[in-house]
Design an enzyme around this catalytic site. Structure first.
Site, PDB file in Angstrom:
ATOM      1  N   GLU A   1       0.855  -1.193   0.000  1.00 54.49           N
ATOM      2  CA  GLU A   1       0.000   0.000   0.000  1.00 54.49           C
ATOM      3  C   GLU A   1       0.887   1.237   0.000  1.00 54.49           C
ATOM      4  O   GLU A   1       1.822   1.347   0.815  1.00 54.49           O
ATOM      5  CB  GLU A   1      -0.946   0.032   1.210  1.00 54.49           C
ATOM      6  CG  GLU A   1      -1.922   1.209   1.072  1.00 54.49           C
ATOM      7  CD  GLU A   1      -2.880   1.388   2.246  1.00 54.49           C
ATOM      8  OE1 GLU A   1      -2.862   0.570   3.189  1.00 54.49           O
ATOM      9  OE2 GLU A   1      -3.634   2.380   2.216  1.00 54.49           O
TER      10      GLU A   1
ATOM     11  N   GLU B   1       5.038   4.983   3.537  1.00 54.00           N
ATOM     12  CA  GLU B   1       4.476   6.257   4.035  1.00 54.00           C
ATOM     13  C   GLU B   1       5.639   7.168   4.398  1.00 54.00           C
ATOM     14  O   GLU B   1       6.618   6.712   4.977  1.00 54.00           O
ATOM     15  CB  GLU B   1       3.597   5.965   5.267  1.00 54.00           C
ATOM     16  CG  GLU B   1       3.089   7.177   6.021  1.00 54.00           C
ATOM     17  CD  GLU B   1       2.267   8.135   5.177  1.00 54.00           C
ATOM     18  OE1 GLU B   1       1.240   7.742   4.614  1.00 54.00           O
ATOM     19  OE2 GLU B   1       2.680   9.314   5.089  1.00 54.00           O
TER      20      GLU B   1
ATOM     21  N   ASP C   1      -2.056  12.069  -2.281  1.00 54.65           N
ATOM     22  CA  ASP C   1      -2.037  13.537  -2.302  1.00 54.65           C
ATOM     23  C   ASP C   1      -2.241  14.010  -3.744  1.00 54.65           C
ATOM     24  O   ASP C   1      -1.544  13.550  -4.655  1.00 54.65           O
ATOM     25  CB  ASP C   1      -0.700  14.055  -1.769  1.00 54.65           C
ATOM     26  CG  ASP C   1      -0.596  13.902  -0.252  1.00 54.65           C
ATOM     27  OD1 ASP C   1      -1.629  13.593   0.387  1.00 54.65           O
ATOM     28  OD2 ASP C   1       0.507  14.085   0.303  1.00 54.65           O
TER      29      ASP C   1
ATOM     30  N   THR D   1     -10.561   3.588   4.140  1.00 53.99           N
ATOM     31  CA  THR D   1      -9.486   4.264   4.881  1.00 53.99           C
ATOM     32  C   THR D   1     -10.060   5.399   5.731  1.00 53.99           C
ATOM     33  O   THR D   1     -11.221   5.776   5.591  1.00 53.99           O
ATOM     34  CB  THR D   1      -8.472   4.899   3.898  1.00 53.99           C
ATOM     35  OG1 THR D   1      -9.150   5.915   3.160  1.00 53.99           O
ATOM     36  CG2 THR D   1      -7.865   3.879   2.960  1.00 53.99           C
TER      37      THR D   1
ATOM     38  N   PHE E   1      -9.287   8.551   5.372  1.00 51.93           N
ATOM     39  CA  PHE E   1      -9.667   9.669   4.503  1.00 51.93           C
ATOM     40  C   PHE E   1     -10.995   9.399   3.818  1.00 51.93           C
ATOM     41  O   PHE E   1     -11.782  10.332   3.621  1.00 51.93           O
ATOM     42  CB  PHE E   1      -8.555   9.986   3.490  1.00 51.93           C
ATOM     43  CG  PHE E   1      -7.566  10.970   4.038  1.00 51.93           C
ATOM     44  CD1 PHE E   1      -6.608  10.580   4.958  1.00 51.93           C
ATOM     45  CD2 PHE E   1      -7.611  12.307   3.673  1.00 51.93           C
ATOM     46  CE1 PHE E   1      -5.709  11.490   5.505  1.00 51.93           C
ATOM     47  CE2 PHE E   1      -6.722  13.230   4.204  1.00 51.93           C
ATOM     48  CZ  PHE E   1      -5.763  12.818   5.125  1.00 51.93           C
ATOM     49  N   GLU E   2     -11.272   8.165   3.501  1.00 54.41           N
ATOM     50  CA  GLU E   2     -12.563   7.877   2.870  1.00 54.41           C
ATOM     51  C   GLU E   2     -13.709   8.177   3.836  1.00 54.41           C
ATOM     52  O   GLU E   2     -14.735   8.734   3.450  1.00 54.41           O
ATOM     53  CB  GLU E   2     -12.632   6.434   2.392  1.00 54.41           C
ATOM     54  CG  GLU E   2     -13.925   6.209   1.624  1.00 54.41           C
ATOM     55  CD  GLU E   2     -13.898   4.990   0.749  1.00 54.41           C
ATOM     56  OE1 GLU E   2     -13.385   5.075  -0.370  1.00 54.41           O
ATOM     57  OE2 GLU E   2     -14.401   3.953   1.195  1.00 54.41           O
TER      58      GLU E   2
HETATM   59  C1  LIG Z   1      -4.455  12.076   1.747  1.00 50.86           C
HETATM   60  S1  LIG Z   1      -3.483  10.978   2.682  1.00 50.86           S
HETATM   61  C2  LIG Z   1      -4.366   9.428   2.521  1.00 50.86           C
HETATM   62  C3  LIG Z   1      -3.940   8.421   3.558  1.00 50.86           C
HETATM   63  C4  LIG Z   1      -4.651   7.068   3.471  1.00 50.86           C
HETATM   64  N1  LIG Z   1      -4.333   6.389   2.219  1.00 50.86           N
HETATM   65  C5  LIG Z   1      -6.130   7.255   3.614  1.00 50.86           C
HETATM   66  O1  LIG Z   1      -6.838   7.151   2.591  1.00 50.86           O
HETATM   67  O2  LIG Z   1      -6.601   7.513   4.744  1.00 50.86           O
HETATM   68  C6  LIG Z   1      -2.076  10.711   1.660  1.00 50.86           C
HETATM   69  C7  LIG Z   1      -0.970   9.975   2.387  1.00 50.86           C
HETATM   70  O3  LIG Z   1       0.070   9.661   1.492  1.00 50.86           O
HETATM   71  C8  LIG Z   1       1.319  10.030   2.065  1.00 50.86           C
HETATM   72  N2  LIG Z   1       2.195  10.344   0.929  1.00 50.86           N
HETATM   73  C9  LIG Z   1       1.985  11.302   0.005  1.00 50.86           C
HETATM   74  N3  LIG Z   1       2.946  11.287  -0.920  1.00 50.86           N
HETATM   75  C10 LIG Z   1       3.776  10.261  -0.576  1.00 50.86           C
HETATM   76  C11 LIG Z   1       4.968   9.746  -1.150  1.00 50.86           C
HETATM   77  N4  LIG Z   1       5.474  10.260  -2.277  1.00 50.86           N
HETATM   78  N5  LIG Z   1       5.557   8.705  -0.563  1.00 50.86           N
HETATM   79  C12 LIG Z   1       5.036   8.159   0.580  1.00 50.86           C
HETATM   80  N6  LIG Z   1       3.917   8.619   1.161  1.00 50.86           N
HETATM   81  C13 LIG Z   1       3.297   9.653   0.601  1.00 50.86           C
HETATM   82  C14 LIG Z   1       0.993  11.214   2.952  1.00 50.86           C
HETATM   83  O4  LIG Z   1       1.952  11.403   3.973  1.00 50.86           O
HETATM   84  C15 LIG Z   1      -0.363  10.810   3.500  1.00 50.86           C
HETATM   85  O5  LIG Z   1      -0.274  10.004   4.647  1.00 50.86           O
END
Ligand SMILES: C[S@@+](CC[C@H](N)C(=O)[O-])C[C@H]1O[C@@H](n2cnc3c(N)ncnc32)[C@H](O)[C@@H]1O
Length: 210
Positions: A39, A64, A113, A187, A189-190
């Site tokens: 993931e 992450e 993101d 998740t 965020f969902e």
């Molecule tokens: C909007 S959050 C969504 C988290 C989770 N997937 C959820 O749906 O609840 C995006 C996550 O991706 C991580 N993230 C963003 N870009 C990343 C990267 N290039 N490498 C690793 N993690 C990353 C951020 O730190 C954050 O925790």
């Protein structure tokens, strides 16, 4: 009498990013050989931990870069005594090229993101360069599951996979072997976006046989 700190008997779940940004083997990551799922951007790890708990026969890697989320996910994994999950704090764009060919059964990328500004689009994960890596690393018949709330990202990412010969879009999201039941939130965020009544887009692709 002073309390002794509670000793948690758990293996070290976090891997060294230095090791995983140079070509590695899954035997370097998981002590027991099992099919691997990854993931990307796990946040607090709700999905990954549920999947790992439900399917002990599969190894799960959570990628992450935010340390505070990772620490939360790791301590939950330790409390649940999961031995089939590992974590790495790294930029997902850097670990992908180091993964072995044809070695991962499934990738999950949920609410990545969106990098909304045009000049930042190159930082998005679901773009051509990472699609090339995903196609290389997935086994034949392997799967990619994606969810996003972001309309512009959604419009941009679909043709990246729909137009590549290595991927075939599945008629619906999830499908056989997906760890959660239909309707279960994926998740954190969902759940948050559902409360805010934002759009939620989901899709799954299968890696065609070479
Ligand atoms: C909007 S959050 C969504 C988290 C989770 N997937 C959820 O749906 O609840 C995006 C996550 O991706 C991580 N993230 C963003 N870009 C990343 C990267 N290039 N490498 C690793 N993690 C990353 C951020 O730190 C954050 O925790």
């Amino acid at each position: 009498m002073r309390h002794q700190p509670l000793k948690i008997e758990a293996p070290e779940l976090r891997l060294d990013p230095e090791r995983l940004t140079k070509p590695f083997s899954w035997a370097d990551v998981f002590p027991v050989e099992r099919p691997v799922e990854v993931e990307i951007g796990i946040g607090k790890g709700r999905f990954l931990l549920d999947a790992a708990e439900k399917r002990p026969e599969i190894n799960h890697l959570g990628v992450e870069w935010a340390n505070k989320y990772l620490r939360f996910a790791e301590s939950r994994a330790q409390r649940r005594g999961l031995d089939n999950v590992r974590f790495v704090r790294v930029d997902a764009r850097e670990i992908m090229p180091a993964m072995p060919d044809r070695s991962v059964d499934t990738f999950y990328v949920f609410y990545p993101d969106p990098w909304p500004k045009k000049r930042h689009h190159k930082r998005r994960f679901l773009r051509e360069d990472m699609a090339t890596e995903l196609a290389r690393v997935l086994v034949d018949g392997g799967k990619l599951h994606v969810a996003t709330d972001h309309a512009d990202y959604w419009e941009a990412l679909q043709p990246v996979f729909d137009e590549r010969p290595e991927f075939e879009r599945q008629p619906s999201f999830g499908g056989p072997g997906f760890p959660l039941a239909e309707g279960e939130p994926l998740t954190h965020f969902e759940i948050k976006y559902a409360v805010e009544e934002r759009d939620r887009h989901r899709a799954s692709w299968i890696r065609r046989a070479r």
